[in-house]
Write a protein that holds these residues in place. Structure first.
Motif, PDB file in Angstrom:
ATOM      1  N   ASP A 193       0.860  -1.374   0.389  1.00 36.64           N
ATOM      2  CA  ASP A 193       0.271  -0.332   0.068  1.00 36.64           C
ATOM      3  C   ASP A 193       0.881   1.190  -0.167  1.00 36.64           C
ATOM      4  O   ASP A 193       0.345   2.223  -0.761  1.00 36.64           O
ATOM      5  CB  ASP A 193      -0.722  -0.017   0.879  1.00 36.64           C
ATOM      6  N   GLU A 194       2.061   1.733   0.829  1.00 34.58           N
ATOM      7  CA  GLU A 194       2.833   2.186   0.990  1.00 34.58           C
ATOM      8  C   GLU A 194       3.099   2.542  -0.812  1.00 34.58           C
ATOM      9  O   GLU A 194       3.710   3.887  -1.115  1.00 34.58           O
ATOM     10  CB  GLU A 194       4.392   2.174   2.055  1.00 34.58           C
ATOM     11  N   THR A 195       3.555   1.804  -1.456  1.00 31.20           N
ATOM     12  CA  THR A 195       4.794   1.410  -2.629  1.00 31.20           C
ATOM     13  C   THR A 195       3.565   1.854  -3.862  1.00 31.20           C
ATOM     14  O   THR A 195       3.689   3.309  -4.673  1.00 31.20           O
ATOM     15  CB  THR A 195       4.638   0.093  -2.931  1.00 31.20           C
ATOM     16  N   ILE A 196       2.191   1.436  -3.450  1.00 31.80           N
ATOM     17  CA  ILE A 196       1.041   2.423  -5.062  1.00 31.80           C
ATOM     18  C   ILE A 196       0.712   3.465  -4.551  1.00 31.80           C
ATOM     19  O   ILE A 196       0.348   4.950  -5.386  1.00 31.80           O
ATOM     20  CB  ILE A 196       0.387   1.700  -4.092  1.00 31.80           C
ATOM     21  N   ARG A 197       0.541   4.010  -2.900  1.00 28.48           N
ATOM     22  CA  ARG A 197       1.003   5.395  -2.284  1.00 28.48           C
ATOM     23  C   ARG A 197       1.286   5.829  -2.961  1.00 28.48           C
ATOM     24  O   ARG A 197       1.162   7.473  -3.528  1.00 28.48           O
ATOM     25  CB  ARG A 197      -0.079   5.323  -1.267  1.00 28.48           C
ATOM     26  N   GLU A 198       2.844   6.064  -3.316  1.00 28.93           N
ATOM     27  CA  GLU A 198       3.733   6.728  -3.587  1.00 28.93           C
ATOM     28  C   GLU A 198       3.052   7.486  -4.768  1.00 28.93           C
ATOM     29  O   GLU A 198       4.124   8.137  -5.511  1.00 28.93           O
ATOM     30  CB  GLU A 198       5.218   6.172  -3.527  1.00 28.93           C
ATOM     31  N   PHE A 199       3.048   5.567  -5.359  1.00 33.79           N
ATOM     32  CA  PHE A 199       2.822   5.870  -7.353  1.00 33.79           C
ATOM     33  C   PHE A 199       2.164   6.900  -7.517  1.00 33.79           C
ATOM     34  O   PHE A 199       2.171   7.688  -8.343  1.00 33.79           O
ATOM     35  CB  PHE A 199       2.710   4.314  -7.990  1.00 33.79           C
ATOM     36  N   LEU A 200       0.638   6.572  -6.872  1.00 34.20           N
ATOM     37  CA  LEU A 200      -0.400   7.473  -6.910  1.00 34.20           C
ATOM     38  C   LEU A 200      -0.140   8.960  -7.678  1.00 34.20           C
ATOM     39  O   LEU A 200      -0.205   9.962  -7.761  1.00 34.20           O
ATOM     40  CB  LEU A 200      -0.991   7.249  -6.733  1.00 34.20           C
ATOM     41  N   ASN A 201       0.665   9.518  -6.042  1.00 32.89           N
ATOM     42  CA  ASN A 201       1.674  10.787  -5.935  1.00 32.89           C
ATOM     43  C   ASN A 201       2.465  10.816  -7.199  1.00 32.89           C
ATOM     44  O   ASN A 201       2.623  12.574  -6.560  1.00 32.89           O
ATOM     45  CB  ASN A 201       1.403  10.910  -4.919  1.00 32.89           C
ATOM     46  N   THR A 202       3.053  10.768  -7.565  1.00 37.50           N
ATOM     47  CA  THR A 202       4.028  10.504  -8.397  1.00 37.50           C
ATOM     48  C   THR A 202       3.745  10.447 -10.053  1.00 37.50           C
ATOM     49  O   THR A 202       4.643  10.421 -10.499  1.00 37.50           O
ATOM     50  CB  THR A 202       5.600  10.714  -8.071  1.00 37.50           C
ATOM     51  N   HIS A 203       2.678  10.257 -10.070  1.00 35.58           N
ATOM     52  CA  HIS A 203       2.451  10.000 -11.301  1.00 35.58           C
ATOM     53  C   HIS A 203       1.411  10.611 -11.891  1.00 35.58           C
ATOM     54  O   HIS A 203      -0.371  10.648 -11.077  1.00 35.58           O
ATOM     55  CB  HIS A 203       2.556   7.892 -12.199  1.00 35.58           C
ATOM     56  N   PHE A 204       0.852  10.059 -12.747  1.00 35.69           N
ATOM     57  CA  PHE A 204      -0.181  11.416 -13.743  1.00 35.69           C
ATOM     58  C   PHE A 204      -1.143  10.330 -14.631  1.00 35.69           C
ATOM     59  O   PHE A 204      -0.019  10.077 -15.321  1.00 35.69           O
ATOM     60  CB  PHE A 204      -0.480  12.571 -13.998  1.00 35.69           C
ATOM     61  N   TYR A 205      -2.496  10.746 -15.216  1.00 35.04           N
ATOM     62  CA  TYR A 205      -2.398   9.840 -16.670  1.00 35.04           C
ATOM     63  C   TYR A 205      -2.938  10.802 -17.240  1.00 35.04           C
ATOM     64  O   TYR A 205      -3.458  12.041 -17.049  1.00 35.04           O
ATOM     65  CB  TYR A 205      -3.548   8.901 -16.878  1.00 35.04           C
ATOM     66  N   ASN A 206      -3.248  10.908 -18.891  1.00 37.25           N
ATOM     67  CA  ASN A 206      -3.503  11.595 -19.846  1.00 37.25           C
ATOM     68  C   ASN A 206      -5.178  12.109 -19.794  1.00 37.25           C
ATOM     69  O   ASN A 206      -5.826  11.867 -20.469  1.00 37.25           O
ATOM     70  CB  ASN A 206      -3.273  11.146 -20.979  1.00 37.25           C
ATOM     71  N   TYR A 207      -5.814  12.201 -18.214  1.00 38.98           N
ATOM     72  CA  TYR A 207      -6.475  13.415 -17.966  1.00 38.98           C
ATOM     73  C   TYR A 207      -6.887  14.254 -18.598  1.00 38.98           C
ATOM     74  O   TYR A 207      -8.811  14.212 -18.992  1.00 38.98           O
ATOM     75  CB  TYR A 207      -6.730  13.648 -16.316  1.00 38.98           C
ATOM     76  N   GLU A 208      -6.027  15.342 -19.670  1.00 39.57           N
ATOM     77  CA  GLU A 208      -7.115  16.098 -19.793  1.00 39.57           C
ATOM     78  C   GLU A 208      -7.398  15.930 -20.984  1.00 39.57           C
ATOM     79  O   GLU A 208      -8.831  16.281 -21.864  1.00 39.57           O
ATOM     80  CB  GLU A 208      -5.569  17.489 -19.951  1.00 39.57           C
ATOM     81  N   GLU A 209      -6.465  14.973 -21.918  1.00 39.78           N
ATOM     82  CA  GLU A 209      -7.525  14.479 -23.068  1.00 39.78           C
ATOM     83  C   GLU A 209      -8.950  13.782 -22.918  1.00 39.78           C
ATOM     84  O   GLU A 209      -9.774  13.989 -24.203  1.00 39.78           O
ATOM     85  CB  GLU A 209      -6.321  12.766 -23.873  1.00 39.78           C
ATOM     86  N   PHE A 210      -9.084  12.898 -21.732  1.00 36.19           N
ATOM     87  CA  PHE A 210     -10.051  11.921 -21.984  1.00 36.19           C
ATOM     88  C   PHE A 210     -11.391  13.587 -20.954  1.00 36.19           C
ATOM     89  O   PHE A 210     -12.630  13.197 -21.447  1.00 36.19           O
ATOM     90  CB  PHE A 210     -10.440  11.157 -20.470  1.00 36.19           C
ATOM     91  N   GLU A 211     -10.825  14.390 -20.618  1.00 35.48           N
ATOM     92  CA  GLU A 211     -11.701  15.200 -20.833  1.00 35.48           C
ATOM     93  C   GLU A 211     -12.298  16.393 -21.684  1.00 35.48           C
ATOM     94  O   GLU A 211     -13.192  17.170 -22.291  1.00 35.48           O
ATOM     95  CB  GLU A 211     -11.639  16.557 -19.266  1.00 35.48           C
ATOM     96  N   THR A 212     -11.416  17.048 -22.168  1.00 34.60           N
ATOM     97  CA  THR A 212     -11.153  17.037 -23.607  1.00 34.60           C
ATOM     98  C   THR A 212     -10.297  16.842 -24.402  1.00 34.60           C
ATOM     99  O   THR A 212      -9.849  17.199 -25.098  1.00 34.60           O
ATOM    100  CB  THR A 212     -11.035  18.813 -23.704  1.00 34.60           C
ATOM    101  N   PRO A 213     -11.440  15.639 -25.042  1.00 32.41           N
ATOM    102  CA  PRO A 213     -10.698  14.590 -26.533  1.00 32.41           C
ATOM    103  C   PRO A 213     -10.600  15.705 -27.641  1.00 32.41           C
ATOM    104  O   PRO A 213     -11.680  16.114 -28.533  1.00 32.41           O
ATOM    105  CB  PRO A 213     -11.724  13.760 -26.514  1.00 32.41           C
ATOM    106  N   PRO A 214      -9.300  15.282 -27.941  1.00 37.44           N
ATOM    107  CA  PRO A 214      -8.747  15.883 -29.543  1.00 37.44           C
ATOM    108  C   PRO A 214      -9.438  15.003 -30.558  1.00 37.44           C
ATOM    109  O   PRO A 214     -10.043  13.986 -30.194  1.00 37.44           O
ATOM    110  CB  PRO A 214      -7.474  16.023 -29.308  1.00 37.44           C
ATOM    111  N   GLU A 215      -9.549  15.392 -31.701  1.00 39.04           N
ATOM    112  CA  GLU A 215      -9.826  14.640 -32.875  1.00 39.04           C
ATOM    113  C   GLU A 215      -9.134  13.727 -32.956  1.00 39.04           C
ATOM    114  O   GLU A 215      -7.952  13.864 -32.781  1.00 39.04           O
ATOM    115  CB  GLU A 215     -10.074  15.655 -33.710  1.00 39.04           C
ATOM    116  N   GLY A 216      -9.505  12.021 -33.155  1.00 37.07           N
ATOM    117  CA  GLY A 216      -9.409  11.401 -33.401  1.00 37.07           C
ATOM    118  C   GLY A 216      -7.935  10.547 -32.128  1.00 37.07           C
ATOM    119  O   GLY A 216      -7.606   9.833 -32.452  1.00 37.07           O
ATOM    120  N   PHE A 217      -9.169  10.872 -31.249  1.00 40.84           N
ATOM    121  CA  PHE A 217      -8.465  10.397 -29.610  1.00 40.84           C
ATOM    122  C   PHE A 217      -8.929   9.343 -29.639  1.00 40.84           C
ATOM    123  O   PHE A 217      -9.516   8.601 -29.821  1.00 40.84           O
ATOM    124  CB  PHE A 217      -8.596  11.044 -28.958  1.00 40.84           C
TER     125      PHE A 217
END
Length: 317
Positions: free
Chosen positions: A42-66
């Protein structure tokens, strides 16, 4: 994704070190305790979740051809201002016992936290962890190393997968049948399918006995998945009892519900109720014990002696 062997067949596994004991043979090292590994994961996973991101901006405003594929990256450099996975993650707690994983340590109900993110909410309903699902998925280690992938939709019984995956998919929403697209190349896509991430500790995955040489022992896992559809009230053994109802102790795991285990053996195989067409082992098929003379299922299920145990689970009736 060959999970059934791990999930439903208990086996004793002993890890061997290179160090010799006093008799000149290898020294046996028992598997680590669930209660030790779970908080470390759990400590390892929480550190990962706090130091990584996903391409949420593309999901929020999908570009053409996404293509609606989830891409994970480190929060650093030009990505230093990105929103960490932790801010989007939700979690559920599942209990794991040593018997689930074929261990002999005797630990019961050790809490494990499962994290998940819905990058795109599906337009339909959610399956249960016992349903058959129409999915695409990619399994990776936390460092992105892939170990399993299905790039086209396939039907998959969640009850035949590891506990973290089945319960993670059950948090997602599927698409709807009116949004299925038959592509010219013979594949299918679903316009309003659910897309998400599942991040699980090793105790909800393969723990000390991974099914792939790519997966280290005690490795937390990530699944990127797309949920297209599911079969409501899946009945894996076609005995008339939906598989979800065969989780008698309600722990989110179907492999330890086996009413007639005393009549089974390691030679013939231990068959949990959701795979067993005669749950109480009395020689009368479960379907016959819950149906009338016309083959219609009787609800509530018959209990001839009124002892609170339905006949299909009671070998004396």
């Amino acid at each position: 994704m060959k999970y059934g062997v791990l999930v439903f067949i208990c086996f004793a596994v002993t890890l061997l070190s290179c160090k010799n004991d006093d008799n000149g043979g290898p020294e046996a090292i028992p598997p680590s305790l669930l209660s030790d590994v779970a908080p470390e994961d759990d400590e390892t996973i929480r550190e990962f979740l706090n130091t990584h991101f996903y391409n949420y901006e593309e999901f929020e405003t999908p570009p053409e051809g996404f293509d609606y594929r989830i891409v994970i990256d480190t929060i650093a450099g030009e990505n230093a201002d990105k929103r960490p996975l932790m801010e989007d993650a939700e979690s559920i707690t599942l209990n794991v016992s040593s018997s689930f994983l074929g261990l002999s340590a005797g630990e019961e109900n050790i809490a494990h936290k499962l994290y998940y993110i819905e990058a795109r909410e599906g337009g339909g309903e959610s399956p249960t962890y016992a349903d058959s699902t129409f999915v695409k998925y990619e399994g990776t280690l936390l460092d992105g190393t892939p170990f399993d992938q299905r790039s086209e939709f396939l039907w998959q019984e969640l009850a035949g997968t590891v506990q973290g995956y089945s319960n993670g998919v059950a948090q997602m929403k599927a698409g709807t049948s009116d949004q299925v697209i038959d592509n010219p190349d013979g594949t299918y896509s679903i316009a309003n399918s659910g897309i998400g991430l599942i991040i699980m500790p090793s105790g909800l995955g393969y723990f000390h006995s991974p099914n792939s040489s790519v997966i280290p022992r005690y490795a937390p896992l990530i699944f990127k998945m797309e949920l297209g559809a599911f079969i409501e009230d899946t009945d894996s053994d076609n005995d008339g009892i939906p598989s979800i109802q065969e989780d008698l102790n309600g722990n989110g795991y179907l492999g330890d519900d086996n009413t007639d285990i005393d009549q089974e053996s390691s030679f013939t195989g231990f068959i949990p109720n959701f795979r067993d067409s005669d749950d109480d082992g009395d020689g009368i098929p479960t379907r016959d014990e819950i149906s009338d003379e016309n083959g219609n299922i009787i609800i509530p299920y018959p209990d001839a002696d009124g002892d609170g145990v339905p006949d299909y689970l009671d070998p004396d009736n």
